[in-house]
Write an enzyme that holds these catalytic residues in place. Sequence first.
Site, mmCIF file in Angstrom:
data_model
loop_
_atom_site.group_PDB
_atom_site.id
_atom_site.type_symbol
_atom_site.label_atom_id
_atom_site.label_comp_id
_atom_site.label_asym_id
_atom_site.label_seq_id
_atom_site.Cartn_x
_atom_site.Cartn_y
_atom_site.Cartn_z
ATOM 1 N N GLU A 115 0.845 -1.210 0.000
ATOM 2 C CA GLU A 115 0.000 0.000 0.000
ATOM 3 C C GLU A 115 0.878 1.257 0.000
ATOM 4 O O GLU A 115 0.459 2.313 0.461
ATOM 5 C CB GLU A 115 -0.943 0.040 1.218
ATOM 6 C CG GLU A 115 -1.866 -1.161 1.349
ATOM 7 C CD GLU A 115 -2.900 -1.247 0.237
ATOM 8 O OE1 GLU A 115 -3.209 -0.200 -0.370
ATOM 9 O OE2 GLU A 115 -3.388 -2.368 -0.032
HETATM 10 C C1 LIG Z 1 3.123 -9.301 0.024
HETATM 11 C C2 LIG Z 1 2.811 -8.213 -0.965
HETATM 12 C C3 LIG Z 1 1.554 -8.185 -1.566
HETATM 13 C C4 LIG Z 1 1.241 -7.180 -2.472
HETATM 14 N N1 LIG Z 1 0.002 -7.161 -3.023
HETATM 15 C C5 LIG Z 1 -0.300 -6.246 -3.968
HETATM 16 C C6 LIG Z 1 -1.588 -6.234 -4.588
HETATM 17 O O1 LIG Z 1 -2.450 -7.057 -4.277
HETATM 18 N N2 LIG Z 1 -1.850 -5.317 -5.539
HETATM 19 C C7 LIG Z 1 -0.894 -4.382 -5.891
HETATM 20 O O2 LIG Z 1 -1.184 -3.565 -6.777
HETATM 21 N N3 LIG Z 1 0.318 -4.366 -5.322
HETATM 22 C C8 LIG Z 1 0.641 -5.266 -4.369
HETATM 23 N N4 LIG Z 1 1.899 -5.244 -3.770
HETATM 24 C C9 LIG Z 1 2.893 -4.264 -4.229
HETATM 25 C C10 LIG Z 1 3.175 -3.189 -3.208
HETATM 26 O O3 LIG Z 1 2.135 -2.236 -3.137
HETATM 27 C C11 LIG Z 1 4.530 -2.545 -3.539
HETATM 28 O O4 LIG Z 1 5.523 -3.542 -3.327
HETATM 29 C C12 LIG Z 1 4.806 -1.323 -2.711
HETATM 30 O O5 LIG Z 1 3.940 -0.257 -3.044
HETATM 31 C C13 LIG Z 1 6.265 -0.829 -2.875
HETATM 32 O O6 LIG Z 1 6.540 -0.635 -4.229
HETATM 33 P P1 LIG Z 1 7.783 -1.378 -4.916
HETATM 34 O O7 LIG Z 1 7.783 -2.816 -4.528
HETATM 35 O O8 LIG Z 1 7.712 -1.040 -6.368
HETATM 36 O O9 LIG Z 1 9.040 -0.727 -4.238
HETATM 37 P P2 LIG Z 1 9.825 0.498 -4.775
HETATM 38 O O10 LIG Z 1 8.938 1.672 -4.958
HETATM 39 O O11 LIG Z 1 10.647 0.076 -5.962
HETATM 40 O O12 LIG Z 1 10.762 0.756 -3.544
HETATM 41 C C14 LIG Z 1 12.009 0.045 -3.359
HETATM 42 C C15 LIG Z 1 12.945 0.960 -2.592
HETATM 43 O O13 LIG Z 1 13.221 2.115 -3.374
HETATM 44 C C16 LIG Z 1 12.900 3.292 -2.646
HETATM 45 N N5 LIG Z 1 12.366 4.272 -3.589
HETATM 46 C C17 LIG Z 1 11.422 4.088 -4.549
HETATM 47 N N6 LIG Z 1 11.154 5.236 -5.189
HETATM 48 C C18 LIG Z 1 11.937 6.189 -4.615
HETATM 49 C C19 LIG Z 1 12.097 7.592 -4.819
HETATM 50 N N7 LIG Z 1 11.420 8.260 -5.743
HETATM 51 N N8 LIG Z 1 12.951 8.232 -4.029
HETATM 52 C C20 LIG Z 1 13.651 7.586 -3.093
HETATM 53 N N9 LIG Z 1 13.540 6.267 -2.844
HETATM 54 C C21 LIG Z 1 12.703 5.572 -3.601
HETATM 55 C C22 LIG Z 1 11.892 2.855 -1.608
HETATM 56 O O14 LIG Z 1 11.943 3.689 -0.458
HETATM 57 C C23 LIG Z 1 12.345 1.457 -1.278
HETATM 58 O O15 LIG Z 1 13.361 1.532 -0.305
HETATM 59 C C24 LIG Z 1 2.214 -6.224 -2.834
HETATM 60 C C25 LIG Z 1 3.485 -6.256 -2.214
HETATM 61 C C26 LIG Z 1 3.779 -7.232 -1.281
HETATM 62 C C27 LIG Z 1 5.152 -7.217 -0.641
#
Ligand SMILES: Cc1cc2nc3c(=O)[nH]c(=O)nc-3n(C[C@H](O)[C@H](O)[C@H](O)COP(=O)(O)OP(=O)(O)OC[C@H]3O[C@@H](n4cnc5c(N)ncnc54)[C@H](O)[C@@H]3O)c2cc1C
Length: 371
Positions: A115
């Site tokens: 989220e």
């Molecule tokens: C168990 C699980 C279930 C999930 N279920 C769903 C679901 O049902 N539907 C759905 O749509 N999604 C789902 N997700 C996805 C989830 O919402 C995302 O994993 C979450 O929003 C984080 O995004 P990301 O994984 O792309 O991480 P990223 O955004 O890539 O973040 C990775 C790292 O990079 C850093 N970072 C990213 N952008 C920046 C920036 N601009 N500046 C500085 N630092 C940055 C972050 O702080 C973090 O440390 C699920 C995730 C998990 C783990």
Amino acid sequence: PETKLLDYPIHQHRLLPLVAQTFAMTFAAREMMASYKELMGELSNLGDAKGAAIADAIKNLKETHATSAGLKAFCTWMCLNIIDQSRQSLGGHGYSAYTGLSQAYSDFAVHCTWEGDNTILMLQCGRYLVATALEARDGGQPLPSNLAYLEAALAQGTAAAAAKPRTSNGAAADVGALDTLKAAWSSVAANAILGAVRDFEAGLAKGLSKDSAYEFSSAARLHAARMHTYTYLLHRFAAQVEQSPAALRPILSLLARLFGAHSAVQYSGEFLQAGFYTGAQVDALKALVNSACAEVRADAVPLTDAFGYSDYIINSPLGRFDGNVYEKYFELVTGLNPPKPTPYFDSLIRPLLERTSDFDAGPELEFDQDA
Ligand SMILES: Cc1cc2nc3c(=O)[nH]c(=O)nc-3n(C[C@H](O)[C@H](O)[C@H](O)COP(=O)(O)OP(=O)(O)OC[C@H]3O[C@@H](n4cnc5c(N)ncnc54)[C@H](O)[C@@H]3O)c2cc1C
């Protein structure tokens, strides 16, 4: 008799501020949900509205988004820490799978990521704080009620003199009074937001684009969001104390002061920097935390029962509602590990355990006395 863990002052210090944090989060969540519902109602009634009605709705939408983003990040971090601190305070039992806290920690940890990654959500909240401060300072836009504390600081360009722990006649106020703590946190949050604005403007002055200047100020933005969220939680907590039934007001007010004072001690550098508290006043806050912990101890059980979680949800023999910990813990362990023959027990281990001193010592050793 056995000393209960919670009767040790250090355990009260470890755990009871976390109870205060939990109440702060619960009250803020209630208010956040109410404003979310109000906003949804406003949006669905917009119909073909134009002009001011749309502008107002967008403004509320932005504010609800920023506040809820900050709260989601802050509260999930806080909650994960509460689970881990509770686990550690139980020693080895806390780590045991039977206690359920290790499982709770790993189940909960995902809330800091899904989220919306917490750091990103905090940065969104921080961006809103910087933008709103600039709109108020340069564009004369009214500040939303949650940011009303910025007004004096924006006018003076600093939060340092915006509020001091003084009563209206100039005498030193009770540094740990709820109103003083609210003013203290407002001052620190205002200072943090002004710091983020300064970093953002320093980025622009270097010739960076607006987006790059926001990137440049990201550490200060995250800090501003954290200070603002503490302030929001304390203000909402205080508002809920006032609305609570008279019989509950003393204990809830004490918890609100514990929340405000404990977090102020944790961030005491911010209060000294903002010029709000002196070093001696921070010491007075530490004494307040100690005495509040001892006082809250008396109500620790009803306060945590008030969360209303069933034994099924708590999922831990150590957290049972009826307090019958030892028997139920033993039952759980023996139920999952029923007695069964242990390999090699009869053939090897039992003879060792049941040996007597009547054994054949073998031939006596002979020593050569002349050697
Ligand atoms: C168990 C699980 C279930 C999930 N279920 C769903 C679901 O049902 N539907 C759905 O749509 N999604 C789902 N997700 C996805 C989830 O919402 C995302 O994993 C979450 O929003 C984080 O995004 P990301 O994984 O792309 O991480 P990223 O955004 O890539 O973040 C990775 C790292 O990079 C850093 N970072 C990213 N952008 C920046 C920036 N601009 N500046 C500085 N630092 C940055 C972050 O702080 C973090 O440390 C699920 C995730 C998990 C783990």
